[in-house]
Write an enzyme that holds these catalytic residues in place. Structure first.
Site, PDB file in Angstrom:
ATOM      1  N   ASN A   1       5.068  35.230  21.671  1.00  0.00           N
ATOM      2  CA  ASN A   1       3.890  36.131  21.760  1.00  0.00           C
ATOM      3  C   ASN A   1       4.523  37.398  22.198  1.00  0.00           C
ATOM      4  O   ASN A   1       3.941  38.303  21.621  1.00  0.00           O
ATOM      5  CB  ASN A   1       2.916  35.644  22.760  1.00  0.00           C
ATOM      6  CG  ASN A   1       3.467  35.320  24.037  1.00  0.00           C
ATOM      7  OD1 ASN A   1       4.266  35.121  24.380  1.00  0.00           O
ATOM      8  ND2 ASN A   1       2.264  35.472  24.894  1.00  0.00           N
TER       9      ASN A   1
ATOM     10  N   GLU B   1       6.709  29.892  33.880  1.00  0.00           N
ATOM     11  CA  GLU B   1       5.572  30.631  33.457  1.00  0.00           C
ATOM     12  C   GLU B   1       5.111  30.163  32.249  1.00  0.00           C
ATOM     13  O   GLU B   1       5.580  29.967  31.167  1.00  0.00           O
ATOM     14  CB  GLU B   1       5.877  32.043  32.921  1.00  0.00           C
ATOM     15  CG  GLU B   1       6.638  32.976  34.480  1.00  0.00           C
ATOM     16  CD  GLU B   1       7.094  34.069  34.079  1.00  0.00           C
ATOM     17  OE1 GLU B   1       6.891  34.565  33.026  1.00  0.00           O
ATOM     18  OE2 GLU B   1       7.764  34.906  34.992  1.00  0.00           O
TER      19      GLU B   1
ATOM     20  N   CYS C   1      -0.721  35.209  27.749  1.00  0.00           N
ATOM     21  CA  CYS C   1      -0.598  33.990  28.407  1.00  0.00           C
ATOM     22  C   CYS C   1      -1.843  34.532  29.666  1.00  0.00           C
ATOM     23  O   CYS C   1      -2.733  33.670  30.158  1.00  0.00           O
ATOM     24  CB  CYS C   1       0.591  33.423  29.072  1.00  0.00           C
ATOM     25  SG  CYS C   1       1.252  34.830  30.050  1.00  0.00           S
TER      26      CYS C   1
ATOM     27  N   GLU D   1       8.311  35.499  39.543  1.00  0.00           N
ATOM     28  CA  GLU D   1       9.449  36.407  39.517  1.00  0.00           C
ATOM     29  C   GLU D   1       8.817  37.792  39.547  1.00  0.00           C
ATOM     30  O   GLU D   1       7.589  37.948  39.478  1.00  0.00           O
ATOM     31  CB  GLU D   1      10.036  36.137  37.832  1.00  0.00           C
ATOM     32  CG  GLU D   1      10.718  34.639  37.677  1.00  0.00           C
ATOM     33  CD  GLU D   1      11.609  34.452  36.657  1.00  0.00           C
ATOM     34  OE1 GLU D   1      12.175  35.554  36.237  1.00  0.00           O
ATOM     35  OE2 GLU D   1      11.659  33.462  36.182  1.00  0.00           O
TER      36      GLU D   1
END
Ligand code: NAD
Ligand code: 6OD
Length: 484
Positions: free
Chosen positions: A153, A252, A286, A465
């Site tokens: 994405n 993630e 996301c 992160e």
């Protein structure tokens, strides 16, 4: 025909097996991707291991930092090449890729070069049993060979978000880009060679997940850690692979993010913010909002205003002026999203706008277009309210109280991000404390300071992160105790 080659030990490597890379805007074949088999993955990992023990491992932090700055500068020098590669692969609007994807691709190297140079480690002085003293200090050492597995994405942004800090910390990497978007990871190989990054520090292997490059890489016994962005189900499979050898993971993953609009919000700001969070990148972010909860007093006006915004979005190819919505990444993903559009209707949704495929002319008719879509009227148990769709669609439901909306927002297995719209400062902080997510934006969305913690709670990820959190993942912290 363009060839997307693997990048191993500083060289571009063809394999006997290729698959087509298609353009989302019209489904034409952009080129052939050379799928890495076990032999290429082995070679990439071996090269990464050798580089750790060679020139790269011996480089001072100062020289490493200079090299990462040079990588960022070279990305910027070749900005247009990266931009064209990214928009061809994804079909996203040029305005989006040129403001977010490519600049962040360069920034991800500079920011982590600065962080590794400037962030200290801990130090403690102690009294020893013999009445003397000792000092302890922390030493950050590289983790080793890192597997970086990426989605489609935000291909360059999400890949460099991991490669930047991994290299800053002195590791070497083997990247497995998404099979849908091989271009910018490949192009970055040219950049690495041009600025003199030693062979083996940055490697790219192309291919799919199961029984292909993704699985070969994540199961490879000489990979020390895996950093992954993608679907929660894929994360579960990779976690199984990482168990062998007890390798460290950073994940993630997916989300089903809530947007919360209180009746005291700046109305126009909230409508503009939710328009972005629901439809940017054709809903393929996301952090995007797929569930909106609006306080009852402003519910009807909010739904009407969002409908106007959605219908005003110009759907079209990347370079056309004023385009706000590109296609979905693939025919498979379009079919999945359209399946949810049908399901919403079957489950009794009121379709406020959209729900289908826009009429496109000429070659564009072959692209993976869907309409931006808004639903109301579904129960919380409906599939489109519970499951991650990853398309340009939202369900909007009314709520009455703060307690009620917090419970609604939290009633999901995911926990990635929330966006809250209110002008009541006390309420904003109260809600931020209670939503079960890794990232809570107040009166904003996708506003990024790369020094901050980024990641998901619950099924949306493992670890954080960003800033020092990236250093924590990408290094082994050793305590050195010196008796004085
Ligand atoms: P995906 O999980 O299908 O694929 C991601 C990568 O994993 C690809 O490179 C794929 O080839 C590889 N892969 C698939 N199966 C594998 C396996 N068994 N072993 C090793 N590698 C494997 O995800 P996607 O469809 O590319 O991306 C969309 C998903 O990513 C959405 O769920 C979205 O929410 C999530 N995402 C999360 C974040 C975040 O920061 N939390 C960011 C972007 C995307
Ligand atoms: O901004 C970032 O660093 C980041 N990881 C964004 C993720 C977006 C998901 O699609």
């Amino acid at each position: 025909m363009k060839q997307f080659l693997n990048f191993i030990h500083g060289e571009f490597v063809a394999t006997g097996k290729t698959f087509p890379n298609r353009a989302p805007v019209d489904n034409r074949v952009l080129g052939l991707v050379h799928e890495a088999g076990r032999a290429e993955v082995d070679a990439a990992v071996a090269s990464a291991r050798a580089a750790l023990k060679g020139d790269w491992g011996r480089l001072s932090v100062v020289k490493r930092v200079d090299m990462l700055y040079a990588v960022a500068d070279e990305i910027n020098r070749r900005f247009d090449d990266f931009l064209q590669a990214e928009i061809a692969d994804t079909g996203k609007p040029l305005s989006l890729a040129s403001h977010i994807d490519i600049p962040r691709g360069a920034a991800n190297f500079k920011v982590f070069a600065d962080i590794i140079k400037n962030v200290p480690t801990e130090s403690f002085e102690m009294v020893t049993p013999d009445g003397g003293s000792a000092i302890n200090y922390g030493l950050r050492t590289p983790l080793g060979v890192i597997a970086v597995v990426c989605p489609w994405n935000l291909p360059l942004l999400l890949m460099t978000w991991k490669v930047g800090p991994a290299l800053a910390c002195g590791n070497t990497v083997v990247v497995k880009p998404s099979e849908e978007t091989p271009a910018t990871a490949t192009l970055l190989g040219e950049v690495m060679n041009r600025v003199g990054v030693p062979p083996g520090v940055y490697n790219v292997v192309h291919g799919f997940g199961p029984a292909s490059a993704g699985e070969f890489l994540t199961r490879h016994p000489d990979v020390d850690a895996i950093t992954f962005t993608g679907e929660t189900g894929t994360g579960e499979a990779i976690m199984g692979a990482a168990a062998k050898g007890v390798r460290k993971v950073s994940f993630e993953l997916g989300g089903k993010n809530a947007g919360i609009v209180f009746d005291d919000a700046d109305f126009d700001q909230a409508v503009a913010g939710i328009t972005r969070s629901a439809f940017e990148n054709c809903g393929q972010v996301c952090l995007g909002t797929e569930r909106v909860y609006v306080q009852r007093g402003v519910f009807d006006t909010f739904v009407a205003a969002l409908k106007i915004k959605a219908e005003a979005l110009k759907v079209g190819p990347s370079e056309q002026a004023g385009v706000g919505l590109g296609p979905l990444i693939s025919a498979e993903h379009r079919d999945k999203v359209l399946g949810y559009y049908r399901k919403a209707v079957e489950e009794g949704a009121t379709v406020v706008t959209g729900g289908g495929v826009p009429a496109m002319s000429g070659a564009l008719a072959e692209g993976h277009w869907v309409q931006p879509t808004i639903w109301t009227g579904l129960p919380e148990s409906a599939a489109v309210v519970r499951e991650e769709i990853f398309g340009p669609c939202v369900h909007i439901a009314p709520f009455d109280t703060e307690e009620e909306v917090i419970a609604l927002a939290n009633a999901t297995d995911y926990g990635l991000a929330t966006t809250v719209w209110t002008q009541n400062l006390g309420r904003a902080h109260r809600v931020a404390r209670q939503v079960e997510v890794g990232i809570c934006w107040i009166n904003s969305w996708f506003l990024r300071d790369l020094r901050t913690a980024f990641g998901g709670a619950k099924a949306s990820g493992i670890g954080r992160e960003g800033g020092v959190h990236s250093l924590e993942f990408y290094t082994e912290l050793r305590n050195v105790c010196v008796k004085l």
